[in-house]
Motif scaffolding. Structure first.
Motif: not given
Length: 200
Positions: A87-94, A123-134
């Motif tokens: 997965w990626g935080s930028w991915c709509g279906p994700c 690009a950086n972990k913070q985007q992904a961590l925010t996704f996991e938190e959301d």
């Protein structure tokens, strides 16, 4: 001379993977591939491919650092059914499938199932961590920004992760048993896990 060629091959392979992921990223269709070319897996109409017991491949090394900075090796989870989700935080279906994964992971906690995310192209972990938190994701994700785990973790001709999102489920012996190349809802996700839990 061979030393200089090896890094070039690796860079080329990563470039090919990046191009392939760019072409197939964020597909939410019901497509998939059926067995052929010497493979032994079958894809049903829902886009989920399975391999029969006794004909399943072993993945390569799937280990590294999680988004939280901890070491994780999927091989250590042998004995449990393991769900691997790219997965990626930028991915709509994700984003669409994330609540389903979070719910099923919470429901099956302590019941012989482990979930591991493979976060890629963030690009950086913070985007992904925010996704996991959301999305209240309750399981760890390996940080794989260049897609190396996706490229090298699955032998050619197996049920491999392709595109984003995609999901592979390993049986209790750590072998590749099922794959989906689309965003999953709870019903489809459970249909990949439940038969493997029942295997002896």
């Amino acid at each position: 001379m061979s030393l200089s060629r090896a890094p070039r091959r690796t860079l080329f392979a990563v470039g090919v993977l990046t191009a392939a992921l760019a072409l197939s990223a964020c597909s939410d269709g019901d497509g998939g591939t059926s067995g052929g070319g010497g493979t032994n897996f079958v894809t049903n109409k829902g886009g989920i491919s399975t391999a029969p017991k006794g004909q399943r491949a072993t993945p390569g090394e799937l280990a590294g650092e999680t988004l939280e900075g901890e070491r994780l090796d999927v091989a250590d989870l042998k004995g449990k059914v393991v769900v691997l989700n790219a997965w990626g935080s930028w991915c709509g279906p994700c984003r669409a499938e994330a609540p389903h994964f979070a719910k099923v992971a919470a429901d099956l906690k302590g019941k012989g199932v482990e979930f591991v995310g493979l976060n890629t192209r963030d690009a950086n972990k913070q985007q992904a961590l925010t996704f996991e938190e959301d999305y209240k994701v309750p399981y760890p994700s390996l940080y794989d920004p260049a897609g190396k785990l996706i490229l090298f973790g699955f032998p050619k001709g197996t049920l491999s992760l392709q595109g984003i999102p995609s999901t592979v489920v390993l049986d209790k012996e750590g072998k590749i048993a099922a794959r989906a190349l689309l965003a999953l809802d709870e019903k489809k996700l459970r249909s990949m896990i439940d038969p493997l839990l029942e295997e002896k």
